[in-house]
Design a protein around this motif. Structure first.
Motif, PDB file in Angstrom:
ATOM      1  N   ILE A   9       0.834  -1.208   0.000  1.00  0.00           N
ATOM      2  CA  ILE A   9       0.000   0.000   0.000  1.00  0.00           C
ATOM      3  C   ILE A   9       0.862   1.249   0.000  1.00  0.00           C
ATOM      4  O   ILE A   9       0.614   2.210  -0.740  1.00  0.00           O
ATOM      5  N   TYR A  10       1.889   1.237   0.843  1.00  0.00           N
ATOM      6  CA  TYR A  10       2.777   2.392   0.973  1.00  0.00           C
ATOM      7  C   TYR A  10       3.458   2.718  -0.354  1.00  0.00           C
ATOM      8  O   TYR A  10       3.452   3.875  -0.808  1.00  0.00           O
ATOM      9  N   LEU A  11       4.035   1.717  -1.000  1.00  0.00           N
ATOM     10  CA  LEU A  11       4.753   1.936  -2.262  1.00  0.00           C
ATOM     11  C   LEU A  11       3.800   2.346  -3.374  1.00  0.00           C
ATOM     12  O   LEU A  11       4.156   3.155  -4.244  1.00  0.00           O
ATOM     13  N   PHE A  12       2.572   1.795  -3.363  1.00  0.00           N
ATOM     14  CA  PHE A  12       1.592   2.173  -4.384  1.00  0.00           C
ATOM     15  C   PHE A  12       1.238   3.651  -4.267  1.00  0.00           C
ATOM     16  O   PHE A  12       1.167   4.373  -5.271  1.00  0.00           O
ATOM     17  N   GLU A  13       1.018   4.114  -3.022  1.00  0.00           N
ATOM     18  CA  GLU A  13       0.680   5.515  -2.807  1.00  0.00           C
ATOM     19  C   GLU A  13       1.866   6.432  -3.110  1.00  0.00           C
ATOM     20  O   GLU A  13       1.697   7.516  -3.678  1.00  0.00           O
ATOM     21  N   PHE A  82     -10.322   7.463  -3.443  1.00  0.00           N
ATOM     22  CA  PHE A  82     -10.314   6.935  -4.810  1.00  0.00           C
ATOM     23  C   PHE A  82     -10.635   5.443  -4.846  1.00  0.00           C
ATOM     24  O   PHE A  82     -11.429   5.017  -5.704  1.00  0.00           O
ATOM     25  N   PRO A  83     -10.056   4.589  -3.960  1.00  0.00           N
ATOM     26  CA  PRO A  83     -10.489   3.182  -3.953  1.00  0.00           C
ATOM     27  C   PRO A  83     -11.985   3.023  -3.673  1.00  0.00           C
ATOM     28  O   PRO A  83     -12.624   2.110  -4.205  1.00  0.00           O
ATOM     29  N   LYS A  84     -12.552   3.899  -2.825  1.00  0.00           N
ATOM     30  CA  LYS A  84     -14.000   3.856  -2.608  1.00  0.00           C
ATOM     31  C   LYS A  84     -14.748   4.216  -3.885  1.00  0.00           C
ATOM     32  O   LYS A  84     -15.756   3.603  -4.223  1.00  0.00           O
ATOM     33  N   ILE A  92      -9.418  -4.506  -0.838  1.00  0.00           N
ATOM     34  CA  ILE A  92      -8.518  -4.259   0.296  1.00  0.00           C
ATOM     35  C   ILE A  92      -9.132  -4.773   1.592  1.00  0.00           C
ATOM     36  O   ILE A  92      -8.466  -5.421   2.405  1.00  0.00           O
ATOM     37  N   LEU A  93     -10.451  -4.513   1.784  1.00  0.00           N
ATOM     38  CA  LEU A  93     -11.114  -4.927   3.014  1.00  0.00           C
ATOM     39  C   LEU A  93     -11.233  -6.439   3.135  1.00  0.00           C
ATOM     40  O   LEU A  93     -11.284  -6.985   4.242  1.00  0.00           O
ATOM     41  N   SER A  94     -11.304  -7.144   1.991  1.00  0.00           N
ATOM     42  CA  SER A  94     -11.428  -8.606   2.021  1.00  0.00           C
ATOM     43  C   SER A  94     -10.074  -9.311   2.023  1.00  0.00           C
ATOM     44  O   SER A  94     -10.015 -10.530   2.175  1.00  0.00           O
ATOM     45  N   ALA A  95      -8.991  -8.554   1.865  1.00  0.00           N
ATOM     46  CA  ALA A  95      -7.651  -9.141   1.853  1.00  0.00           C
ATOM     47  C   ALA A  95      -7.230  -9.495   3.285  1.00  0.00           C
ATOM     48  O   ALA A  95      -7.766  -8.944   4.250  1.00  0.00           O
ATOM     49  N   GLY A 158     -11.606  11.398   3.811  1.00  0.00           N
ATOM     50  CA  GLY A 158     -11.754  10.535   2.643  1.00  0.00           C
ATOM     51  C   GLY A 158     -12.797   9.452   2.847  1.00  0.00           C
ATOM     52  O   GLY A 158     -13.519   9.084   1.915  1.00  0.00           O
ATOM     53  N   ILE A 159     -12.895   8.917   4.069  1.00  0.00           N
ATOM     54  CA  ILE A 159     -13.931   7.926   4.376  1.00  0.00           C
ATOM     55  C   ILE A 159     -15.307   8.582   4.416  1.00  0.00           C
ATOM     56  O   ILE A 159     -16.297   8.042   3.910  1.00  0.00           O
TER      57      ILE A 159
END
Length: 253
Positions: A9-13, A82-84, A92-95, A158-159
């Motif tokens: 997640i960190y590297l993607f962002e 954005f993921p929302k 992400i939530l199901s991972a 964001g949420i």
């Protein structure tokens, strides 16, 4: 602790920052440089010193805080919104990754971007005015705490946001005015007693005051109070994030 998931997640962002380098880094630095030119030249010629420090030098901590606050909120809020928006939040939530690891990944990346930006702006400010940091460790402490705290605040926004307008509403209508009125360009001690009391209700005052003290050892409030208020805001944001994931607020529907 799933460090691989956090790292992903960190590297993607962080990769999104390098893809939008002009917007993420160059634009805030140019905007802050314009503040130096306008306020330093126009107002600085009329206000020579504030509490023994030249006006151009005095506003540096406030301008850094202004950029760090706004960019922390912007990076973190868009990062989770954005993921929302596209629906990938459910993957992400199901991972096999905990809520804490999700927050560390997104908030850590947003805070890192803001810290890098703050340091770049400090280096840029050195081209305009002479700078000397009396307490570099305290300066980094306030910088890191502020970046993490407002990245958490941006994560909450964001949420909460269900549209791009709401995503921008609080930063533009609440945070930016509070920053301008929080002593970015002036000392709170310059205000009349009534206005000074009212201004001390602004939480941003304590962030800027503590950060400015680390440079010049001048502050509108005590350093201990500034640090305490920053930590309290950090704890409050952490509590709200914990509640969001515990209840699934705007995540599971």
């Amino acid at each position: 602790m799933n460090f691989r998931a956090i790292r992903a997640i960190y590297l993607f962002e962080m990769a999104r920052t390098w893809r939008t380098l002009l917007q993420s880094i160059v634009s805030p630095v140019v905007s802050t440089s314009l503040y130096f030119v306008v306020f330093g030249a126009a107002i600085g010629s009329r206000i020579t010193q504030v509490e023994g420090v030249s006006y151009g030098t005095f506003i540096v901590p406030g301008l850094v805080m202004l950029s760090v606050l706004t960019q922390s909120i912007s990076n973190a809020s868009f990062g989770i919104y954005f993921p929302k928006f596209v629906g990938t939040i459910y993957e992400i939530l199901s991972a096999p990754i905990s809520y804490l690891e999700i927050v560390i990944g997104y908030v850590g990346a947003a805070a890192t971007k803001s810290i890098i930006l703050g340091l770049i702006i400090l280096a840029t400010a050195g081209l305009f005015v002479p700078l000397h940091v009396n307490h570099p460790i305290w300066m980094l402490t306030f910088l890191v705490l502020t970046a993490i705290t407002f990245s958490l605040f941006g994560f909450i926004i964001g949420i909460w946001a269900d549209g791009f307008e709401k995503l921008q509403m609080i930063p533009m209508l609440v945070v930016t005015p509070l920053t301008f009125l929080g002593g970015s360009f002036y000392s709170v001690n310059m205000l009349p007693s009534g206005w000074r009391t009212l201004t001390l209700l602004n939480p941003v005052v304590y962030l800027i005051s503590g950060f400015r003290w680390s440079f010049y050892e001048i502050a509108d409030v005590s350093v201990a109070l500034s640090l305490g208020m920053t930590v309290c805001f950090l704890v409050a944001c952490m509590a709200i994030v914990a509640w969001i994931f515990r209840t699934g607020y705007r995540l599971k529907n």
